[in-house]
Design a protein around this motif. Structure first.
Motif, PDB file in Angstrom:
ATOM      1  N   LEU A  16      53.994  39.528  44.833  1.00 46.22           N
ATOM      2  CA  LEU A  16      52.913  40.704  43.552  1.00 46.22           C
ATOM      3  C   LEU A  16      52.049  38.705  43.431  1.00 46.22           C
ATOM      4  O   LEU A  16      51.231  38.486  43.563  1.00 46.22           O
ATOM      5  N   LEU A  17      53.119  37.456  43.227  1.00 46.51           N
ATOM      6  CA  LEU A  17      52.814  36.349  43.155  1.00 46.51           C
ATOM      7  C   LEU A  17      51.894  36.019  44.758  1.00 46.51           C
ATOM      8  O   LEU A  17      50.598  35.474  44.168  1.00 46.51           O
ATOM      9  N   ALA A  18      52.530  35.841  45.510  1.00 48.14           N
ATOM     10  CA  ALA A  18      51.457  35.868  46.877  1.00 48.14           C
ATOM     11  C   ALA A  18      50.144  36.860  46.752  1.00 48.14           C
ATOM     12  O   ALA A  18      48.977  35.791  46.701  1.00 48.14           O
ATOM     13  N   LYS A  19      49.850  38.470  45.983  1.00 48.62           N
ATOM     14  CA  LYS A  19      48.630  38.656  45.898  1.00 48.62           C
ATOM     15  C   LYS A  19      47.620  37.648  45.038  1.00 48.62           C
ATOM     16  O   LYS A  19      46.930  38.342  45.171  1.00 48.62           O
ATOM     17  N   GLU A  20      48.555  37.905  43.931  1.00 51.31           N
ATOM     18  CA  GLU A  20      47.991  36.489  42.700  1.00 51.31           C
ATOM     19  C   GLU A  20      47.215  35.705  42.897  1.00 51.31           C
ATOM     20  O   GLU A  20      46.049  35.152  43.431  1.00 51.31           O
ATOM     21  N   ASN A  21      47.729  34.751  43.627  1.00 50.70           N
ATOM     22  CA  ASN A  21      47.168  33.497  44.456  1.00 50.70           C
ATOM     23  C   ASN A  21      46.283  34.330  45.684  1.00 50.70           C
ATOM     24  O   ASN A  21      45.187  33.227  45.278  1.00 50.70           O
ATOM     25  N   GLU A  22      46.490  35.099  46.210  1.00 46.62           N
ATOM     26  CA  GLU A  22      45.207  35.323  47.365  1.00 46.62           C
ATOM     27  C   GLU A  22      43.602  35.952  46.169  1.00 46.62           C
ATOM     28  O   GLU A  22      43.152  34.726  46.583  1.00 46.62           O
ATOM     29  N   LEU A  23      44.244  36.336  44.797  1.00 49.68           N
ATOM     30  CA  LEU A  23      43.447  36.833  44.405  1.00 49.68           C
ATOM     31  C   LEU A  23      42.793  35.658  44.361  1.00 49.68           C
ATOM     32  O   LEU A  23      41.132  35.587  43.236  1.00 49.68           O
ATOM     33  N   THR A  24      43.164  34.465  43.073  1.00 57.00           N
ATOM     34  CA  THR A  24      42.378  33.610  42.501  1.00 57.00           C
ATOM     35  C   THR A  24      41.997  32.427  44.180  1.00 57.00           C
ATOM     36  O   THR A  24      40.625  32.726  42.963  1.00 57.00           O
ATOM     37  N   ARG A  25      42.216  32.774  45.167  1.00 57.47           N
ATOM     38  CA  ARG A  25      41.583  32.073  45.792  1.00 57.47           C
ATOM     39  C   ARG A  25      39.893  32.558  45.948  1.00 57.47           C
ATOM     40  O   ARG A  25      38.742  32.064  46.177  1.00 57.47           O
ATOM     41  N   LEU A  26      40.098  34.093  45.747  1.00 60.72           N
ATOM     42  CA  LEU A  26      38.798  34.626  46.532  1.00 60.72           C
ATOM     43  C   LEU A  26      37.594  34.352  45.322  1.00 60.72           C
ATOM     44  O   LEU A  26      36.669  34.329  45.647  1.00 60.72           O
TER      45      LEU A  26
END
Length: 72
Positions: A17-27
């Motif tokens: 989930l943290l990896a998904k959250e980090n990707e969302l932040t980058r986007l």
């Protein structure tokens, strides 16, 4: 439905989930950069909203900010 899991299972799911959250932040950050890069344009219609009439000094935007701050 939530199911009780072991600590290792929880940690693996949390990292995923943290990896998904980090990707969302980058986007979101990339989108913000694109938005800020858009060209600006003069908005004439707001100049007529100043209570004392048309004003080129920037008072229009100050008045709009105050109006928005106080909900008027």
């Amino acid at each position: 439905m939530n199911v009780a899991r072991s600590k290792d299972e929880w940690l693996a799911a949390r990292k995923k989930l943290l990896a998904k959250e980090n990707e969302l932040t980058r986007l979101r950050d990339a989108l913000s950069v694109e938005r800020r890069a858009l060209p600006w344009m003069r908005v004439e219609k707001y100049l007529d909203l100043v209570p004392k009439g048309r004003d080129e000094s920037g008072e229009a935007m100050n008045w709009l900010r105050r109006r928005d701050e106080y909900g008027r």
